[in-house]
Each structure stands twice: as C-alpha cells, then as structure tokens.
Write an enzyme that holds these catalytic residues in place. Sequence first.
Site, PDB file in Angstrom:
ATOM      1  CB  SER A 108      -0.899  -0.003   1.233  1.00 52.02           C
ATOM      2  OG  SER A 108      -1.514   1.257   1.420  1.00 52.02           O
ATOM      3  CB  SER A 109       0.535   4.566  -1.529  1.00 48.48           C
ATOM      4  OG  SER A 109      -0.796   4.860  -1.123  1.00 48.48           O
ATOM      5  CB  CYS A 110      -0.546   3.790   3.980  1.00 51.00           C
ATOM      6  SG  CYS A 110      -0.538   2.060   4.468  1.00 51.00           S
ATOM      7  CE1 TYR A 137      -3.567  -2.948   5.636  1.00 51.20           C
ATOM      8  CE2 TYR A 137      -2.695  -0.918   4.686  1.00 51.20           C
ATOM      9  CZ  TYR A 137      -3.261  -2.166   4.530  1.00 51.20           C
ATOM     10  OH  TYR A 137      -3.522  -2.649   3.265  1.00 51.20           O
ATOM     11  CE  LYS A 141      -1.141  -4.853   3.168  1.00 46.78           C
ATOM     12  NZ  LYS A 141      -1.305  -6.094   2.382  1.00 46.78           N
ATOM     13  CG  HIS A 180     -10.106   2.590   1.749  1.00 49.74           C
ATOM     14  ND1 HIS A 180     -10.130   1.240   1.481  1.00 49.74           N
ATOM     15  CD2 HIS A 180      -8.986   2.793   2.494  1.00 49.74           C
ATOM     16  CE1 HIS A 180      -9.081   0.658   2.025  1.00 49.74           C
ATOM     17  NE2 HIS A 180      -8.370   1.573   2.653  1.00 49.74           N
TER      18      HIS A 180
END
Length: 314
Positions: A108-110, A137, A141, A180
């Site tokens: 994920s880009s997070c 989270y 990841k 989201h």
Amino acid sequence: MNKTDKILVCGATGMVGSSIIRTLNQKGYNNILGPSRSELNLTNQNEVINYFTSNKPSVVIDAAAKVGGIQANNKYRADFIHTNLQIQNNLYEASFKSGCETFLFLGSSCIYPKKCPQPIKEEYLLTGPLEPTNEPYAIAKIAGLKTAESYRKQYGLNYFSVMPTNLYGVNDNFHPENSHVIPGIIQRMQSAIDNNDKTFELWGSGKVKREFLYVDDLAKACIFLLESKKEKPDWINVGTGEDIEILDVCKIIAQLMGFNGEIVTNTDYPDGTPRKLLDTGIINGLGWYPDTSLKEGLEKTIKFYRTDNQIRKI
C-alpha cells in the site's frame, strides 16, 4: 507467469482479489485457485500449510489483508497489525515450503513516510516517520514487503511487491464508517439523497490531495508485471500519476449521483497525510499505464453500489 501455471489468488472475494481473478479469466488463464475465507482461514498456519501441500500453486498473489479507511485504521490498531502479519507470514512460509517460486505481495502507498517529497519514489521507503493514524497497518505492510525482498535475496526466488495508490471500484467495502474515502462518500451520499438532506458532511477539511486508481487497472498491472520478462525491482509503485483534492472528488461524486445540496466539511475528523502521490516512472518504463479515468471509474463504482447494495464489514 504463463497460461499453464496454477495461480493462487488470496483474498479472492475482496475488491482486489476478485478483480485479479476476473482479469486473469479475461486473459485466458483458467487454472486459478481462489478459496473463500470459509474454505481457507489464512490466519491459521496449519490450514495454510496443508492447503499448499495439497494444491501446490506455482504462483501466489497475496491480495488478502484486513483493510479499512482512516477511522478503522485508527480505531482497530491492534487488529490491523496482528491480522495482517499473521496472513502474510503464513503465506510466505507455506509458499517457500511447498516450492512456489513466484509470489506477488500487494502492499500500500501508506508504507511511505507522512511527509515524503512528492511524487513518492520507491527509494523513499523508511526515510521518515509514518502517518500516525495508520501506522500499525503500514508497519505490517512494510514487513510483508521486506519479507518478499529477503526471500528473493537469500533464495533467488521471484518474490516481489507492488505498492498501489488509493484504490476504489467494483466490490469495494461501502461501510459508512470503516470504508475508504470514495466508497464511504458514495454510501453516505446515497443516504443523504434518500433522506432528502440539504447538506452533505464531508469528513476532514477536504483540502488534502489523493491519487485514486480503479481496481481493474491495478489487476492489469499485477498481471502485466507477472508476465513481464524484464528485470523488476523488489517493489514497484502502481498509480495514475495524478492526484486531486478530496473536496473535488466529493463534488464529482455528487454530480454523478444527482445530489444537489451543499457540501460542508467537518474538521473534527482527521485528514491523514497531506498529500500522497506516487512516482510511477518504473512501471511506466516497463510499459504499463492505467486505462480508466477517475470519472469513468466513479461511474462504474456508483453503478455497482446502486445495483448490488451490499456492505462488506471490516
């Protein structure tokens, strides 16, 4: 990856997993495993190992994860880090022990620092603090990404990761609180329309900018990378290369859904990262670009929500 491979898609009933299976079928792949949660509990190590021993997939696509929007990430912090670490660790171990040589992990880009230079390059990973609201989270990841990298370096396996930007589309989670941003707005705006509300409350300032990728474009990117014979880095950004203010997204959704009231922002809700735009130079250099415009993707998503009004809970 070729047409004779046995491909296991984990998270097959979710938005990303179901899109990957649809896209694989469209491209002529027919040896696909997509067990549901009732058929395979990915948090149970013995179940996962036994499944791999029996089925022996040659390609694993890990689209399974406990996911949610900013409210869910902040509220269920322990659940998000524990469950995601369990799932990915079980899948890596079973893949390695069963002799599976190709593993695609969806991150994920997070994972990138909160105050990254924009657009965000893959090399910016671990160069600064994470966004606090989704840190558990993101750490899970990052661990998954680094696990793929480690197996690749130690054993020479084709294990790598993709880092998609914010996703939306068919089969999304439209829970009013735990979803989201795009599906959350769609669900709550439909409620506003049904209730004849004169105003719609947008959570946060609406001023932060986000990049949005339609889920079928991500599925095509994953298959493109698995089929590509070109050398790939350990992790690759996947996005559109364009971002937009949340308030402007809300206005587009209002227009498409037919809501004519006033949109008001509620700054009691957190904004999260100020901006999160991915640099997609690597995957573009390999030859992949997205097909779906934001308006087209929103139209498809709204149509799906209104036709198949199901709320998948976190």
